[in-house]
Motif scaffolding. Structure first.
Motif, PDB file in Angstrom:
ATOM      1  N   SER A  99       4.231   3.507   5.761  1.00  0.00           N
ATOM      2  CA  SER A  99       5.607   3.827   5.411  1.00  0.00           C
ATOM      3  C   SER A  99       5.539   4.337   3.982  1.00  0.00           C
ATOM      4  N   PHE A 100       6.557   5.060   3.546  1.00  0.00           N
ATOM      5  CA  PHE A 100       6.637   5.371   2.126  1.00  0.00           C
ATOM      6  C   PHE A 100       7.678   4.500   1.446  1.00  0.00           C
ATOM      7  N   PHE A 101       8.768   4.203   2.152  1.00  0.00           N
ATOM      8  CA  PHE A 101       9.890   3.503   1.531  1.00  0.00           C
ATOM      9  C   PHE A 101       9.837   1.994   1.693  1.00  0.00           C
ATOM     10  N   SER A 102       8.752   1.454   2.243  1.00  0.00           N
ATOM     11  CA  SER A 102       8.618   0.004   2.365  1.00  0.00           C
ATOM     12  C   SER A 102       8.169  -0.583   1.026  1.00  0.00           C
ATOM     13  N   PHE A 103       8.973  -1.463   0.459  1.00  0.00           N
ATOM     14  CA  PHE A 103       8.621  -2.052  -0.831  1.00  0.00           C
ATOM     15  C   PHE A 103       7.426  -2.992  -0.701  1.00  0.00           C
ATOM     16  N   GLY A 104       7.508  -3.916   0.248  1.00  0.00           N
ATOM     17  CA  GLY A 104       6.469  -4.932   0.351  1.00  0.00           C
ATOM     18  C   GLY A 104       5.147  -4.425   0.882  1.00  0.00           C
ATOM     19  N   PHE A 105       5.190  -3.415   1.763  1.00  0.00           N
ATOM     20  CA  PHE A 105       3.973  -2.994   2.441  1.00  0.00           C
ATOM     21  C   PHE A 105       3.435  -1.649   1.971  1.00  0.00           C
ATOM     22  N   THR A 106       4.119  -1.032   1.012  1.00  0.00           N
ATOM     23  CA  THR A 106       3.588   0.195   0.410  1.00  0.00           C
ATOM     24  C   THR A 106       3.683   0.159  -1.108  1.00  0.00           C
ATOM     25  N   ALA A 107       4.889  -0.071  -1.627  1.00  0.00           N
ATOM     26  CA  ALA A 107       5.054  -0.051  -3.084  1.00  0.00           C
ATOM     27  C   ALA A 107       4.209  -1.123  -3.764  1.00  0.00           C
ATOM     28  N   LEU A 108       4.191  -2.327  -3.219  1.00  0.00           N
ATOM     29  CA  LEU A 108       3.423  -3.397  -3.871  1.00  0.00           C
ATOM     30  C   LEU A 108       1.915  -3.138  -3.842  1.00  0.00           C
ATOM     31  N   PRO A 109       1.319  -2.728  -2.718  1.00  0.00           N
ATOM     32  CA  PRO A 109      -0.109  -2.388  -2.766  1.00  0.00           C
ATOM     33  C   PRO A 109      -0.412  -1.263  -3.761  1.00  0.00           C
ATOM     34  N   LEU A 110       0.427  -0.235  -3.798  1.00  0.00           N
ATOM     35  CA  LEU A 110       0.181   0.871  -4.737  1.00  0.00           C
ATOM     36  C   LEU A 110       0.364   0.413  -6.179  1.00  0.00           C
ATOM     37  N   LEU A 111       1.354  -0.429  -6.413  1.00  0.00           N
ATOM     38  CA  LEU A 111       1.582  -0.928  -7.774  1.00  0.00           C
ATOM     39  C   LEU A 111       0.426  -1.819  -8.226  1.00  0.00           C
ATOM     40  N   ALA A 112      -0.086  -2.638  -7.320  1.00  0.00           N
ATOM     41  CA  ALA A 112      -1.229  -3.500  -7.668  1.00  0.00           C
ATOM     42  C   ALA A 112      -2.426  -2.653  -8.085  1.00  0.00           C
TER      43      ALA A 112
END
Length: 392
Positions: A99-112
């Protein structure tokens, strides 16, 4: 023998089924490619909208599910620290986000990764149709703000992207811009066809004053456009039974649809049946004359494929990859701007002869067989991870 490890983050996975397409996408991929790659999947510990975890899995631990290893994460684990720890402690060659807009399953891994809390291994992101014009138009201001934020933070640069078609390639480039310079076309893999098509008189249900049976099988959300379907049925002149199956994930939208249902003419009967388990979908679909999904956008549309496999012609919008149904004699594709065309298809189909119906049913099933037997899509998906693992 060493296999490339594909570390996959996806919001829901087996045994879940209520969230629809993404579960089938990953399950089919694992089934087709699980002998070539080592899939390790992080997902929620419960199905969509459920308040309790799955009863028969180990939570915050690895489980063998078919050809994959699956980590069912508790809500406490799905924070930045927990996600970063999983990325550090799970060896992998490719990170695969769904997904692109999933916070928990995309944004958090990319932010980490961006903060140096996790290794920066090659990363493939599959937006799953989220960048189509119809999908972006829903909650547009939130999505535009999110896109600006990801660009500012820099978490969307240096990624590889999976597109299901050239149309989705264009959508990704439009939404992401110049940083999306590494896009692979790898369409979704279909479920195996296990049943031969059986056509009986029960499949051809309409005769004289009987009802045309139409099914809507999808999430009840604005993107799937159920309200449009109900408005179309309001203009149809033939008797119709319209059965709705799918999880309601937007209660306000369902209230709007319910109001429309209450205004429909007497010859249109509408019933909501809740959610159907995937194992029962084929048998369920085979009892209908038409499948109706005027969606605002699908990057694949597993329900469309499964409808074809059941020998049921779909009536869909032109916002999916299945744009050649008319030329295949397998269904009907109409532009959402052409409202009256949807009405005309339903009215006309009600009066088709048994022979005409049988032609559509066989054509639909034959098209599904053609898709299921194609080796090109399998090779495209295999190359997606092979090239990503090599950093190409």
């Amino acid at each position: 023998m060493s296999f490339s490890i594909v570390f996959t983050f996806v919001g829901y996975y087996l045994p879940g089924y209520k969230s629809g397409g993404p579960v089938r996408t990953i399950a089919n991929m694992v089934e087709h490619l699980g002998d070539d790659f080592d899939f390790r999947i992080v997902t929620r510990d419960r199905d969509a909208l459920d308040t309790e975890p799955y009863p028969d899995v180990k939570i915050d631990s690895w489980n063998t599910v078919g050809k994959a290893q699956v980590f069912y994460a508790s809500q406490e684990t799905l924070g930045l620290c927990g996600v970063a720890r999983l990325l550090r402690e799970t060896p992998h060659d490719v990170l695969y986000l769904n997904s692109f807009f999933s916070f928990g399953f995309t944004a958090l891994p990319l932010l980490a990764r961006r903060l140096g809390l996790a290794p920066k291994k090659p990363c493939v992101i599959a937006p799953r149709g989220e960048f189509s014009a119809g999908a972006l138009a829903l909650k547009a201001w939130k999505k535009k703000a999110y896109l600006r934020l990801t660009r500012a933070v820099g978490i969307s640069s240096g990624l590889a992207w999976q597109a299901s078609s050239q149309h989705e390639v264009d959508d990704i480039r439009y939404a992401i811009g110049n940083t999306a310079n590494n896009i692979f076309i790898a369409p979704n893999l279909p479920s195996p066809l296990q049943n031969e098509l059986q056509i009986t008189s029960e499949n051809n249900a309409i005769a004289d004053d009987s009802y045309l049976r139409i099914i809507f099988l999808s999430r009840v959300s604005p993107k799937k456009n159920l309200d449009f379907a109900l408005k179309v049925l309001g203009q149809v002149t033939v008797p119709v039974v319209f059965d709705i199956y799918g999880v309601i994930d937007d209660n306000a939208y369902w209230d709007k649809c319910s109001q429309l249902i209450n205004t429909l003419p007497e010859q249109i009967k509408v019933f909501y049946h809740g959610v159907v388990n995937h194992k029962d979908v084929h048998e369920l679909l085979s009892g209908y004359d038409l499948f109706f999904l005027p969606t605002h956008g699908e990057n694949y549309g597993h329900a469309i494929y499964e409808t074809l496999a059941a020998g049921v012609p779909p009536l869909i919008s032109d916002q999916t990859p299945w744009r050649d149904l008319d030329e295949k004699g397998a269904g009907f594709v109409r532009r959402l701007a052409d409202f009256d065309e949807f009405v005309s298809v339903i009215n006309a189909y009600a009066y088709k002869t048994d022979d005409e119906r049988t032609f559509f049913q066989k054509s639909a099933h034959d098209y599904a067989l053609q898709v299921a037997s194609g080796s090109e899509v399998l090779e495209q998906n295999r190359k997606l991870f092979q090239l990503a693992a090599c950093g190409e």
